[in-house]
Design an enzyme around this catalytic site. Structure first.
Site, short mmCIF file in Angstrom:
data_model
loop_
_atom_site.label_atom_id
_atom_site.label_comp_id
_atom_site.label_asym_id
_atom_site.label_seq_id
_atom_site.Cartn_x
_atom_site.Cartn_y
_atom_site.Cartn_z
N CYS A 95 0.83 -1.21 0.16
CA CYS A 95 -0.07 -0.08 -0.03
C CYS A 95 0.94 1.36 -0.03
O CYS A 95 1.36 1.64 -0.97
CB CYS A 95 -0.86 -0.10 1.10
SG CYS A 95 -2.42 1.01 0.82
N ARG A 132 -12.82 6.19 -1.45
CA ARG A 132 -11.68 5.24 -0.91
C ARG A 132 -12.09 3.91 -1.33
O ARG A 132 -13.32 3.43 -1.34
CB ARG A 132 -11.66 5.25 0.66
CG ARG A 132 -11.09 6.29 1.21
CD ARG A 132 -10.82 6.20 2.73
NE ARG A 132 -9.72 5.56 2.92
CZ ARG A 132 -8.33 6.02 2.84
NH1 ARG A 132 -8.26 7.26 2.70
NH2 ARG A 132 -7.48 5.09 3.28
N HIS A 196 -3.47 -5.59 2.37
CA HIS A 196 -3.25 -5.95 3.61
C HIS A 196 -3.77 -7.30 3.99
O HIS A 196 -4.16 -7.91 3.31
CB HIS A 196 -3.73 -4.66 4.63
CG HIS A 196 -3.19 -3.23 4.08
ND1 HIS A 196 -2.07 -2.77 4.77
CD2 HIS A 196 -3.88 -2.31 3.48
CE1 HIS A 196 -1.91 -1.54 4.07
NE2 HIS A 196 -3.00 -1.12 3.52
N1 GLN Z 1 -2.18 6.82 2.36
C1 GLN Z 1 -2.34 6.02 1.18
C2 GLN Z 1 -3.81 6.00 0.64
O1 GLN Z 1 -4.64 6.32 1.19
C3 GLN Z 1 -2.07 4.83 1.49
C4 GLN Z 1 -3.00 4.01 2.50
C5 GLN Z 1 -2.40 2.64 3.02
O2 GLN Z 1 -1.28 2.56 3.16
N2 GLN Z 1 -3.13 1.87 3.44
O3 GLN Z 1 -3.93 5.95 -0.44
#
Ligand code: GLN
Length: 251
Positions: A95, A132, A196
Protein backbone atom coordinates in the site's frame (compact mmCIF):
# COMPACT_ATOMS: atom_id res chain seq x y z
CA UNK A 1 22.39 -23.54 8.87
CA UNK A 2 20.75 -21.57 6.06
CA UNK A 3 19.69 -18.02 6.77
CA UNK A 4 17.57 -15.25 5.26
CA UNK A 5 18.11 -11.63 6.21
CA UNK A 6 15.12 -9.29 6.09
CA UNK A 7 15.13 -5.52 6.40
CA UNK A 8 11.85 -4.06 7.67
CA UNK A 9 11.57 -0.37 6.75
CA UNK A 10 9.83 2.15 9.03
CA UNK A 11 7.95 -0.37 11.22
CA UNK A 12 6.88 2.50 13.50
CA UNK A 13 5.31 4.51 10.66
CA UNK A 14 4.30 2.05 7.97
CA UNK A 15 2.18 -0.50 9.79
CA UNK A 16 -1.51 -0.67 8.99
CA UNK A 17 -4.06 -3.49 9.32
CA UNK A 18 -1.55 -6.06 10.49
CA UNK A 19 1.22 -5.48 7.94
CA UNK A 20 3.77 -6.51 10.54
CA UNK A 21 2.16 -9.95 10.50
CA UNK A 22 3.86 -10.55 7.16
CA UNK A 23 7.22 -10.49 8.91
CA UNK A 24 5.93 -12.85 11.61
CA UNK A 25 4.67 -15.26 8.96
CA UNK A 26 8.00 -15.26 7.13
CA UNK A 27 9.90 -15.84 10.37
CA UNK A 28 7.56 -18.68 11.38
CA UNK A 29 7.72 -20.44 8.01
CA UNK A 30 11.51 -20.16 7.90
CA UNK A 31 12.10 -21.33 11.47
CA UNK A 32 9.71 -24.28 11.08
CA UNK A 33 12.07 -25.43 8.33
CA UNK A 34 15.24 -24.91 10.33
CA UNK A 35 16.24 -21.78 8.42
CA UNK A 36 17.54 -18.92 10.51
CA UNK A 37 15.74 -15.62 10.04
CA UNK A 38 17.37 -12.30 10.87
CA UNK A 39 15.08 -9.29 10.92
CA UNK A 40 16.62 -5.83 11.10
CA UNK A 41 14.56 -2.67 11.20
CA UNK A 42 15.26 0.80 9.92
CA UNK A 43 13.45 4.02 10.73
CA UNK A 44 14.21 7.74 10.72
CA UNK A 45 17.37 8.48 12.71
CA UNK A 46 18.75 4.93 12.57
CA UNK A 47 22.12 3.98 11.10
CA UNK A 48 22.24 3.86 7.28
CA UNK A 49 21.37 0.29 6.29
CA UNK A 50 23.41 -1.70 3.79
CA UNK A 51 20.43 -2.49 1.56
CA UNK A 52 22.35 -4.89 -0.69
CA UNK A 53 23.28 -7.12 2.23
CA UNK A 54 19.65 -8.25 2.67
CA UNK A 55 17.76 -11.02 0.92
CA UNK A 56 14.48 -9.24 1.27
CA UNK A 57 13.20 -5.75 2.06
CA UNK A 58 9.70 -5.20 3.43
CA UNK A 59 7.63 -2.06 4.00
CA UNK A 60 3.95 -1.70 4.86
CA UNK A 61 1.15 0.80 4.46
CA UNK A 62 0.78 4.18 6.06
CA UNK A 63 -1.46 7.17 6.42
CA UNK A 64 -0.82 10.17 4.15
CA UNK A 65 0.70 12.08 7.05
CA UNK A 66 3.35 9.44 7.78
CA UNK A 67 4.07 8.98 4.09
CA UNK A 68 4.74 12.73 3.80
CA UNK A 69 7.07 12.69 6.79
CA UNK A 70 9.18 9.72 5.76
CA UNK A 71 9.33 10.36 2.01
CA UNK A 72 12.33 12.75 2.37
CA UNK A 73 14.16 10.26 4.56
CA UNK A 74 13.55 7.40 2.12
CA UNK A 75 14.61 9.39 -0.94
CA UNK A 76 18.14 9.90 0.47
CA UNK A 77 18.63 6.14 -0.10
CA UNK A 78 17.33 6.10 -3.66
CA UNK A 79 20.56 4.97 -5.33
CA UNK A 80 21.32 2.26 -2.80
CA UNK A 81 17.77 0.90 -2.93
CA UNK A 82 17.83 0.96 -6.73
CA UNK A 83 21.11 -0.94 -6.75
CA UNK A 84 19.74 -3.54 -4.31
CA UNK A 85 16.65 -3.98 -6.50
CA UNK A 86 18.80 -4.41 -9.62
CA UNK A 87 20.93 -6.99 -7.84
CA UNK A 88 17.80 -9.02 -7.17
CA UNK A 89 17.03 -8.32 -3.50
CA UNK A 90 13.34 -9.21 -3.07
CA UNK A 91 10.96 -6.32 -2.25
CA UNK A 92 7.53 -6.80 -0.70
CA UNK A 93 5.79 -3.43 -0.60
CA UNK A 94 2.31 -2.91 0.77
CA UNK A 95 0.00 0.00 0.00
CA UNK A 96 1.73 3.21 1.18
CA UNK A 97 5.14 1.65 0.51
CA UNK A 98 3.93 0.51 -2.93
CA UNK A 99 3.05 4.13 -3.67
CA UNK A 100 6.36 5.49 -2.29
CA UNK A 101 8.43 3.36 -4.69
CA UNK A 102 6.72 4.96 -7.70
CA UNK A 103 7.01 8.49 -9.08
CA UNK A 104 4.70 10.25 -6.63
CA UNK A 105 1.51 10.07 -4.60
CA UNK A 106 -1.01 12.91 -4.94
CA UNK A 107 -3.46 12.92 -2.05
CA UNK A 108 -7.10 14.14 -2.10
CA UNK A 109 -6.02 17.70 -1.30
CA UNK A 110 -3.77 17.74 -4.36
CA UNK A 111 -0.64 17.63 -2.22
CA UNK A 112 2.17 15.69 -3.88
CA UNK A 113 4.39 13.35 -1.88
CA UNK A 114 7.44 12.52 -4.00
CA UNK A 115 8.36 8.89 -4.45
CA UNK A 116 11.64 7.07 -5.01
CA UNK A 117 10.89 6.82 -8.76
CA UNK A 118 12.38 3.35 -8.82
CA UNK A 119 9.30 2.09 -10.69
CA UNK A 120 7.48 4.03 -13.42
CA UNK A 121 3.96 4.11 -11.94
CA UNK A 122 2.35 7.03 -10.11
CA UNK A 123 -0.59 7.31 -7.71
CA UNK A 124 -3.37 9.86 -7.46
CA UNK A 125 -6.42 10.17 -5.24
CA UNK A 126 -9.57 11.57 -6.73
CA UNK A 127 -9.93 15.13 -5.41
CA UNK A 128 -13.49 15.48 -6.62
CA UNK A 129 -14.91 12.15 -5.62
CA UNK A 130 -13.03 11.66 -2.33
CA UNK A 131 -13.67 7.93 -2.71
CA UNK A 132 -11.73 5.23 -0.92
CA UNK A 133 -11.16 1.64 -1.86
CA UNK A 134 -12.18 -0.26 1.28
CA UNK A 135 -12.86 -3.94 1.79
CA UNK A 136 -11.95 -7.51 1.02
CA UNK A 137 -10.33 -8.28 -2.31
CA UNK A 138 -9.34 -11.48 -4.09
CA UNK A 139 -6.87 -11.72 -6.96
CA UNK A 140 -5.81 -14.40 -9.36
CA UNK A 141 -2.00 -14.40 -9.47
CA UNK A 142 0.38 -16.51 -11.51
CA UNK A 143 3.06 -17.86 -9.17
CA UNK A 144 5.66 -19.86 -11.11
CA UNK A 145 3.04 -20.88 -13.69
CA UNK A 146 0.42 -21.80 -11.08
CA UNK A 147 -2.81 -19.83 -10.83
CA UNK A 148 -3.16 -18.89 -7.16
CA UNK A 149 -5.94 -17.00 -5.41
CA UNK A 150 -4.56 -14.20 -3.28
CA UNK A 151 -6.86 -12.95 -0.53
CA UNK A 152 -6.47 -9.60 1.17
CA UNK A 153 -8.03 -6.41 2.45
CA UNK A 154 -7.55 -2.92 1.07
CA UNK A 155 -8.08 0.57 2.45
CA UNK A 156 -6.63 3.41 0.42
CA UNK A 157 -7.67 6.43 -1.57
CA UNK A 158 -4.83 6.45 -4.10
CA UNK A 159 -5.25 4.77 -7.45
CA UNK A 160 -2.04 3.71 -9.18
CA UNK A 161 -1.51 4.25 -12.92
CA UNK A 162 1.04 3.24 -15.58
CA UNK A 163 1.87 -0.08 -13.98
CA UNK A 164 4.16 -2.03 -16.32
CA UNK A 165 3.19 -5.52 -15.07
CA UNK A 166 0.31 -6.09 -12.64
CA UNK A 167 0.41 -8.42 -9.65
CA UNK A 168 -2.94 -10.06 -10.33
CA UNK A 169 -6.36 -10.03 -11.94
CA UNK A 170 -9.18 -8.91 -9.67
CA UNK A 171 -11.68 -11.72 -9.09
CA UNK A 172 -13.60 -10.02 -6.30
CA UNK A 173 -13.50 -6.57 -4.75
CA UNK A 174 -15.84 -5.18 -2.12
CA UNK A 175 -15.04 -1.70 -3.45
CA UNK A 176 -16.68 -2.72 -6.73
CA UNK A 177 -17.57 0.84 -7.67
CA UNK A 178 -14.07 0.99 -9.15
CA UNK A 179 -13.66 -0.49 -12.57
CA UNK A 180 -10.02 -1.65 -12.42
CA UNK A 181 -9.49 -5.20 -13.57
CA UNK A 182 -5.92 -5.63 -12.32
CA UNK A 183 -4.09 -4.90 -9.10
CA UNK A 184 -0.54 -4.23 -7.92
CA UNK A 185 2.85 -4.46 -9.55
CA UNK A 186 4.83 -7.67 -10.04
CA UNK A 187 8.26 -8.38 -11.43
CA UNK A 188 10.70 -11.16 -10.71
CA UNK A 189 11.93 -9.80 -7.40
CA UNK A 190 9.19 -7.29 -6.55
CA UNK A 191 5.63 -7.58 -5.29
CA UNK A 192 3.93 -4.24 -4.68
CA UNK A 193 0.25 -4.43 -3.76
CA UNK A 194 -2.57 -2.73 -1.89
CA UNK A 195 -3.40 -5.95 -0.06
CA UNK A 196 -3.13 -5.84 3.70
CA UNK A 197 -4.67 -8.51 5.75
CA UNK A 198 -1.87 -9.32 6.64
CA UNK A 199 -1.24 -10.60 3.16
CA UNK A 200 1.00 -13.60 3.90
CA UNK A 201 -1.07 -15.16 6.70
CA UNK A 202 -4.01 -15.59 4.32
CA UNK A 203 -1.76 -16.71 1.49
CA UNK A 204 0.81 -19.29 2.62
CA UNK A 205 1.64 -20.17 -1.00
CA UNK A 206 2.69 -16.59 -1.59
CA UNK A 207 4.84 -16.62 1.56
CA UNK A 208 6.55 -19.79 0.34
CA UNK A 209 6.96 -18.35 -3.16
CA UNK A 210 8.91 -15.44 -1.66
CA UNK A 211 10.94 -17.70 0.66
CA UNK A 212 11.86 -20.03 -2.21
CA UNK A 213 12.77 -17.13 -4.46
CA UNK A 214 15.13 -15.70 -1.83
CA UNK A 215 16.71 -19.07 -0.98
CA UNK A 216 17.16 -20.05 -4.65
CA UNK A 217 18.98 -16.80 -5.32
CA UNK A 218 21.12 -16.86 -2.21
CA UNK A 219 22.15 -20.52 -2.36
CA UNK A 220 22.02 -20.89 -6.17
CA UNK A 221 19.83 -23.97 -6.08
CA UNK A 222 16.29 -25.11 -6.77
CA UNK A 223 15.09 -25.15 -3.16
CA UNK A 224 12.49 -27.71 -2.15
CA UNK A 225 10.59 -26.37 0.85
CA UNK A 226 9.39 -28.85 3.45
CA UNK A 227 5.55 -28.67 3.49
CA UNK A 228 4.11 -27.15 6.67
CA UNK A 229 0.84 -27.87 8.40
CA UNK A 230 -1.40 -25.15 6.94
CA UNK A 231 -4.71 -26.68 8.08
CA UNK A 232 -5.79 -23.55 9.90
CA UNK A 233 -4.75 -21.18 7.09
CA UNK A 234 -6.51 -23.37 4.54
CA UNK A 235 -9.72 -23.47 6.57
CA UNK A 236 -9.67 -19.69 6.73
CA UNK A 237 -9.11 -19.50 2.96
CA UNK A 238 -11.93 -21.94 2.32
CA UNK A 239 -14.34 -19.77 4.30
CA UNK A 240 -13.29 -16.59 2.53
CA UNK A 241 -13.34 -18.11 -0.96
CA UNK A 242 -16.77 -19.52 -0.28
CA UNK A 243 -18.05 -16.23 1.09
CA UNK A 244 -16.72 -14.01 -1.68
CA UNK A 245 -16.47 -16.25 -4.74
CA UNK A 246 -18.99 -18.93 -3.79
CA UNK A 247 -16.25 -21.48 -4.39
CA UNK A 248 -15.81 -24.75 -2.54
CA UNK A 249 -12.25 -25.43 -3.63
CA UNK A 250 -8.98 -23.55 -3.43
CA UNK A 251 -7.19 -23.84 -6.73
N1 GLN B 1 -2.24 6.91 2.29
C1 GLN B 1 -2.41 6.07 1.17
C2 GLN B 1 -3.78 6.09 0.54
O1 GLN B 1 -4.77 6.32 1.23
C3 GLN B 1 -2.03 4.65 1.56
C4 GLN B 1 -2.94 4.05 2.59
C5 GLN B 1 -2.48 2.71 3.09
O2 GLN B 1 -1.28 2.42 3.13
N2 GLN B 1 -3.41 1.88 3.50
O3 GLN B 1 -3.89 5.86 -0.64
Amino acid sequence: MKELKILYLYPDMLELYGDQGNIQVLRYRLEQRGIHCTIDTYSIGDKRPNFKSYDMIFAGGGADNEQGILSKDLIQYKEEIQEAEKEGVFFLLICGAYQLFGKYYKNIHGHIIPGLEIFPYYTESSEKEKKRYIGDIILSVNLNGQETKIIGFENHSGQTYDIPSPFGKILFRKAHQFSDTEEGFFKENVIATYLHGPLLSKNPKLADYIIKHCLDKKYQEDTILKPLNDTFENLCRKQLLHKFLNMNHDN
